[in-house]
Structures are given as C-alpha cells and as structure tokens.
Design an enzyme around this catalytic site. Sequence first.
Site, PDB file in Angstrom:
ATOM      1  N   HIS A   1       0.829  -1.207   0.000  1.00 56.16           N
ATOM      2  CA  HIS A   1       0.000   0.000   0.000  1.00 56.16           C
ATOM      3  C   HIS A   1       0.865   1.260   0.000  1.00 56.16           C
ATOM      4  CE1 HIS A   1      -3.902   2.015   0.903  1.00 56.16           C
ATOM      5  NE2 HIS A   1      -3.066   2.956   1.333  1.00 56.16           N
ATOM      6  N   GLU A   2       1.826   1.304   0.917  1.00 54.30           N
ATOM      7  CA  GLU A   2       2.686   2.488   0.990  1.00 54.30           C
ATOM      8  C   GLU A   2       3.564   2.617  -0.255  1.00 54.30           C
ATOM      9  OE1 GLU A   2       1.815   4.434   3.150  1.00 54.30           O
ATOM     10  OE2 GLU A   2       0.715   3.056   4.436  1.00 54.30           O
TER      11      GLU A   2
ATOM     12  N   HIS B   1       1.766   4.632  -2.923  1.00 58.64           N
ATOM     13  CA  HIS B   1       1.918   6.080  -2.756  1.00 58.64           C
ATOM     14  C   HIS B   1       3.326   6.538  -3.144  1.00 58.64           C
ATOM     15  CE1 HIS B   1      -1.946   6.481  -0.815  1.00 58.64           C
ATOM     16  NE2 HIS B   1      -1.608   5.707   0.198  1.00 58.64           N
TER      17      HIS B   1
END
Length: 450
Positions: free
Chosen positions: A105-106, A109
């Site tokens: 997920h990170e 980004h």
Amino acid sequence: MLTSLLSSSSSYTLVRLINSKTSISDFPAKTTTHLSKSVCSSVCGSSCSNFHSKNPFLPTNSGFPQGRRERFRTRAIAGLDFGGFESAQSVIEAVGVLAAIIVVHESGHFLAAYLQGIHVSKFAVGFGPILAKFNSNNVEYSIRAFPLGGFVGFPDNDPESDIPVDDVNLLKNRPIFDRVLVISAGVVANIIFAYVIIFAQVSSVGLPVQEAFPGVLVPEVRPFSAASRDGVLPGDVILAVDDIELSKTGPNLVSEVVDVIKKSPGRNILFKVGRGQQNVELYVTPDENSDGTGRIGVQLSPNVILSKIKPKNFMEVFSYSGREFWGLTSSVLDSLKQTFLNFSQTASKVSGPVAIIAVGAEVAKSNIDGLFQFAAVLNLNLAVINLLPLPALDGGSLALILIEAARGGRKLPLELEQQIMSSGIMLVIVLGVFLLVRDTLNLEFIKDLL
C-alpha cells in the site's frame, strides 16, 4: 495504517479461512459455489497533508476453506478465543502477510510520487519510535515500534526541510491530477496485489469451492458444558432443534439454532442429530449466561464440504481468477455496508491488529492455502475502506482535493485542512492503540497469565 477488525454479517470469510466455525454467528452456506461470496473484511487507511498512513478495518465473522469436514476446528472470533499463537511459525507467516500488505500500500503512494518527481522524505512501516532505519536518496526508510500500519512522508510542511516552499515538486504544489494519482495509488496497489494473489492461488493450488448439505455441523464440544453432559459429540450434524427442521441448506441455519439455544436457558431442547450412519435424539438443557441467555458450549458451522477445482488451461486461470476476484470484492462491499447499517451491534466487536494476526496465524496453522484468501481479503478491505471520504483516510484527502476543484482551484485554509486531518489521524491512532491493548488482554494465553 492502523489495523482493526470489524465484526459484520459477512464475517463468514475469516471463519472459512481458519476452517472455522463460529460460536454464535450468522454463517452463510451455499450449495456448490465458489468461496469468494463468503469472504469479507474491511481495511482502511489514513492520510494528512504531509504523510499518508493506512488503517485496515476488518469484519470478523468470516471464514476460509479447510478441506475436510472432520478437520474443522473452531475459533470464536468475536470473543477473540484464538489459538493461532500456539505456533511461532504461523504467527510469523500472519505477520508477514500483514506487513507485505502495508508495504504494498505504501509503495503505491511512494512510487506514484517518485515517478512524477515529487519529493518524498519518509517511508515507514509501523508508527512511533524507530527500531531500525536507513537513508537512501534523501528518503528515510524505517521500521517502527507500533505495528499499526505505516506511512509515506512528504516534506511539504516540514520546518526542517531545506526545500523551498514554492518548489514545484512538493506534493502540495502539484496539479490536482498529480495529487489524486499519489493519494489513490495505495488503493490501486492493493487491488492489483489482491488480484495477483488470487491469480497465484488459482494457478498453483486451484479455486476453492464448497458444497452445502442439510443441517448444522458441530465441530467442537467444550468439556463440562451442557452439550457434553447431555451427549452431543464433535462431528455431530444437528438436523432439527425442537420443531425446527434443518433439512434445507441456507445461510441462516446456524443463527436459527443459536436463537433457540439463547431463548431456552434451563429448558430441555430436543436435538435430532445425525451421527455417522445413524440419527439419534438428544435432550439438551442450556446453561444460563450472566445476561439471562442460554448456552450449551458448542461451536457451530455450516455443514459444508470444501474442495478445489484446478483450471485446465491458461484461459481458465484468468476466468477463475476474475470470478473469484469479483466475488471477493462484492463480499467486501456487502460486508462494509452491513457493518455501517448495523454499527450499533458491531461496534463492540471491533478488533485490532492482534486479532488479525491471531486469525491469520490460525489460518496458516490449519491450512496454508487459506493464506492466499486471507491476504486477498485484507488487500481488498484496505482498498475499499481507504476510499471512504473520512478524515485520516485516503478518501478524506481525495475529498479535500475535490472541494478544492469545486472552489476553482482555491484550497481550504492550511490551518483548517491540517486540523481536519490531524484530528482524524489522532482518533485513528487512539482507537488503534486501544484495540491493540484490548485484543492482547483478550487472548487466551494472556488471560491464563492474569
């Protein structure tokens, strides 16, 4: 990203994962169907003007496939009666799955910012004090003490940053579309990762399917309970309770049995039970709980047999993977809807990262194949919850950008925006720490020590 579990009517997923069984749950059973429809959970994330943190919320009464009916073992998820911590290896595997989801997920980004030339200052797994770190290309990579999620940091409002405030490569100075890409990239990464996991499962071990049969299975009977005293045995199939016949298949059979038991403390209940090739009749007298409801000390599950089908060619791999992916996604969405519609009933059953790891450990210990769906479900939940337009979630940041666009490109006052996001993040962190402590204290081996 804080990690939490929310109990909901679709919690059937995790129970399937752990081969499970539920002590008092609405456990949907279906006739010869792919397991995707029974999977559900929720995960969420958070963000603010200078970092993104993610927070998975997961509905608990869910389940994953086991394989053979006699191997079903019960865990009362809602009560955090977890046995997964008995095996260090299974715990490590569950932690690894959760950590991988956070990193993916990170990374979404991070990569969306990095590939656009946007300045990034931090990439962290966990919150709080730093346990280990290294620096590369002006980015600090760290592992932190509290395993509540992770975040990607941007130097936009860092007073110690030597980057000019009008630098065009600060996130806050980029066009709306660029910022939307960065904020939504974590969700996109989790959706892609979920599909990759399902694709790997289908191509390597096959697609799990289940066949439902009449009655309700009794996987476990607790010693010295009312059921044990009155002759109920593990492996029995309850075919009728008093005048309620359970000869059909359907999603509400378990809850029908539970309702009768709850309403009958101290009263004889006639159970018609299938035992091997015989049918027997037993009178069971429920004990009384402190709240006045009845209990007999069994854990129940749908009477299903789980198996796998393997694709015959590459096209079937894509077909099965797509079917399972959309089935899981619809279950996650339905679970989220039911959780919010019945929040007053589900709020007390919210659990945190310890509960997720305990469930994952039980999955790994019981059936390593279940880790595929465990990981896919968490990914999809994180993606869905993150899109909610709430402070501290990615959806909250996207909502602020949409407000900016509606105002003709004029941003909200910086102080107001920071107050909105900071309050949301603080609430998420406080909730996460509370759940972390509560779930830890509710673990069986911790209770035994206290």
